[in-house]
Design an enzyme around this catalytic site. Structure first.
Site, PDB file in Angstrom:
ATOM      1  N   ASN A 115       0.802  -1.225   0.000  1.00  0.00           N
ATOM      2  CA  ASN A 115       0.000   0.000   0.000  1.00  0.00           C
ATOM      3  C   ASN A 115       0.830   1.267   0.000  1.00  0.00           C
ATOM      4  OD1 ASN A 115      -2.394  -1.341  -0.058  1.00  0.00           O
ATOM      5  ND2 ASN A 115      -2.853  -1.112   2.123  1.00  0.00           N
ATOM      6  N   LYS A 167      12.141 -18.784 -32.697  1.00  0.00           N
ATOM      7  CA  LYS A 167      11.337 -17.755 -33.352  1.00  0.00           C
ATOM      8  C   LYS A 167      10.705 -18.331 -34.614  1.00  0.00           C
ATOM      9  CE  LYS A 167      13.017 -14.627 -30.447  1.00  0.00           C
ATOM     10  NZ  LYS A 167      12.224 -13.881 -29.466  1.00  0.00           N
ATOM     11  N   GLU A 196       8.762 -16.443 -23.607  1.00  0.00           N
ATOM     12  CA  GLU A 196       8.027 -16.292 -22.348  1.00  0.00           C
ATOM     13  C   GLU A 196       6.519 -16.419 -22.518  1.00  0.00           C
ATOM     14  OE1 GLU A 196       8.751 -12.121 -23.981  1.00  0.00           O
ATOM     15  OE2 GLU A 196       9.882 -13.984 -23.776  1.00  0.00           O
ATOM     16  N   HIS A 286      12.396 -16.566 -16.547  1.00  0.00           N
ATOM     17  CA  HIS A 286      12.253 -15.381 -17.395  1.00  0.00           C
ATOM     18  C   HIS A 286      11.655 -14.245 -16.574  1.00  0.00           C
ATOM     19  CE1 HIS A 286      11.200 -12.728 -20.722  1.00  0.00           C
ATOM     20  NE2 HIS A 286      12.026 -13.448 -21.465  1.00  0.00           N
ATOM     21  N   ARG A 287      12.034 -13.012 -16.913  1.00  0.00           N
ATOM     22  CA  ARG A 287      11.620 -11.849 -16.123  1.00  0.00           C
ATOM     23  C   ARG A 287      10.530 -11.021 -16.801  1.00  0.00           C
ATOM     24  NH1 ARG A 287      16.490  -7.353 -16.726  1.00  0.00           N
ATOM     25  NH2 ARG A 287      16.711  -7.479 -18.986  1.00  0.00           N
ATOM     26  N   HIS A 319      17.235 -14.100 -16.581  1.00  0.00           N
ATOM     27  CA  HIS A 319      17.538 -13.097 -17.600  1.00  0.00           C
ATOM     28  C   HIS A 319      17.969 -11.803 -16.913  1.00  0.00           C
ATOM     29  CE1 HIS A 319      15.727 -14.943 -21.366  1.00  0.00           C
ATOM     30  NE2 HIS A 319      15.488 -15.837 -20.417  1.00  0.00           N
ATOM     31  N   SER A 371      20.206 -12.116 -23.165  1.00  0.00           N
ATOM     32  CA  SER A 371      19.303 -12.436 -24.266  1.00  0.00           C
ATOM     33  C   SER A 371      18.606 -11.165 -24.725  1.00  0.00           C
ATOM     34  CB  SER A 371      18.270 -13.474 -23.804  1.00  0.00           C
ATOM     35  OG  SER A 371      17.354 -13.777 -24.833  1.00  0.00           O
TER      36      SER A 371
END
Length: 472
Positions: A115, A167, A196, A286-287, A319, A371
């Site tokens: 908060n 990819k 991700e 992974h972030r 990462h 990366s």
């Protein structure tokens, strides 16, 4: 004399500003960058943050008399100028360790970044750093396995590991996805990776992806004689589904799985890390979503804090940015959080944005993952910056090779081994990198073509979140 209750509203600094306080070895310490509202004194703003992130509320309450408020409260104990910015300041706050549940990064964050970040007394607030005392570190399990155990599992030593994100990240069928994985691993990579946002979409359900990927791994291992892996993303809509996917990955022999630790949640991540430890499976982290929290230099959570939280929660890879690629990352800051991820003891170093000493005790470190927008021309710098305990992941820098995926993987492997060999011979590879790569390319047509393809590609944008001026 017994305490008596006095109703009303007091200034926060009357209770929570303690400039003479000496932090204890067991305190959790936090450094906040505070931008106060106009007219709010620094001491009052710092005390307000200490109060709202620990025991305070907007008015006095009679139940304060039922506990030892002086013991449990957070204490704002120091204020510093932010170099080059007079709109904000650093506030240092000490929290008694008993305010936090043991081993729960969820509980720590609920207090420190809860908060209080919506508090009207401040215009902006950023958590810059946290010192976790060894007494708290020892209540957390940390990385499931760590650097040395992973090297033993994968049988890879003396160099960074090589990876590639498949990819296009979305749209491939499971069979074509597995084909790309095979070509990259057969060409010389150690790992391939789900992006991700690859979970279980209509074009490629998770179980089919896992099966085709494991077929690719098995085939590549047979043909190369090397251990291979693919980060199977088990991030899912529910914890139950996440564990279902993790169990299946283990069943088919996958050495490593993957989790999006911020979008997936810290509770889920800590549980998954424990599962990986118990089941002998490596965990890649992974972030995704980190920049929503850490890119604004005045409001949010610095990535060095997210790095520490991940090390406590658990992950064998994280990462960390590339410095030289397409993603945000100042070199000095990046080197700071890489050390926080890998080393056992890190000294305060304001030139790298480290506000506190951090002792991890015997908690294992994790691999730093570079990366995002990198290719063979970046290899000398990456090897210099990241060292051996890293994973260098070339997505487009592998799959974009004119001769195909296997050739792209081969080019990266040749470039890496050339840079490591030159470094081991005493060559300053970041300075002499062009000569090192050119020499290696003379006997590798794959590397030669890769160098010609990406020789003009640079990402020369200024870093948004820089170290404050005087800290450099």
């Amino acid at each position: 004399m017994a305490k008596t209750y006095s109703a009303g509203v007091k200034e926060y600094r009357e209770t929570y500003w303690m400039p003479n306080y000496t932090p204890k070895d067991t305190d959790i310490l936090a450094c906040f960058k505070i931008t106060p509202q106009a007219g709010v004194p620094r001491e009052e703003a710092a005390a307000a943050v200490a109060a709202e992130s620990s025991t305070g509320t907007w008015t006095t309450v009679w139940t304060d008399l039922l506990t030892d408020l002086d013991y449990y409260k957070g204490r704002a104990y120091a204020i510093e100028d932010v170099p080059g910015d007079d709109t904000c300041f650093y506030a240092f706050i000490a929290y008694p360790i008993d305010l936090f549940e043991e081993g729960s990064v969820v509980n720590v964050f609920t207090s420190l970044v809860g908060n209080v970040f919506g508090f009207k007394a401040v215009r902006a607030l950023r958590l810059e750093d946290v010192r976790f005392p060894i007494a708290y570190v020892m209540t957390c399990n940390g990385p499931p396995h760590g650097i040395q155990v992973e090297r033993d599992i994968m049988n890879k030593y003396g160099r960074p590991m090589l990876g590639c994100t498949i990819k296009p990240k979305l749209g491939l069928s499971a069979k074509n996805y597995g084909r790309a994985v095979y070509e990259c691993l057969r060409g010389g990579l150690d790992f391939t990776k789900d992006d991700e946002n690859v979970n279980s979409q209509p074009f490629m359900r998770w179980r089919q992806r896992f099966d085709f990927v494991m077929d690719a791994i098995d085939k590549a291992e047979r043909e190369t004689g090397e251990r291979k892996g693919h980060y199977l993303n088990v991030t899912a809509p529910t914890p139950e589904e996440m564990y279902k996917r993790a169990e299946y990955a283990k069943e088919i022999g996958a050495p490593i799985i993957m989790h999006d630790y911020i979008t997936g949640g810290f509770c889920a991540n800590t549980g998954l890390a424990q599962w990986c430890r118990d089941n002998g499976v490596l965990l890649h982290i992974h972030r995704a979503m980190h920049a929503v929290l850490d890119r604004n230099p005045h409001h949010g959570i610095h990535f060095r804090v997210l790095t520490k939280i991940l090390r406590l929660s658990g992950g064998d890879h994280l990462h960390t940015g590339t410095v030289v690629g397409k993603l945000e990352g100042d070199r000095a800051s990046t080197l700071g959080w890489i050390d926080l991820l890998r080393e056992s003891y890190i000294k305060e170093d304001r030139s790298r944005g480290l506000f506190f000493d951090q002792d991890w005790g015997s908690m294992p470190g994790a691999f730093a993952v570079a990366s995002g927008g990198i290719h063979v021309w970046h290899m000398p710098a990456l090897v210099t910056i990241f060292g051996d305990d890293s994973v260098l992941q070339f997505g487009g820098g592998t799959l974009g090779h004119p001769w195909g995926n296997a050739a792209g993987a081969c080019a990266n492997r040749v470039a890496l081994e050339a840079c490591v060999e030159a470094r081991n011979q005493g060559v300053a590879i970041e300075k002499e990198g062009k000569d090192v790569l050119t020499k290696a390319a003379a006997s590798s047509p794959e590397l030669k073509i890769a160098m010609e393809t990406w020789k003009e590609i640079k990402f020369e944008f200024d870093t948004v979140d820089k170290l404050d001026i005087a800290h450099k």
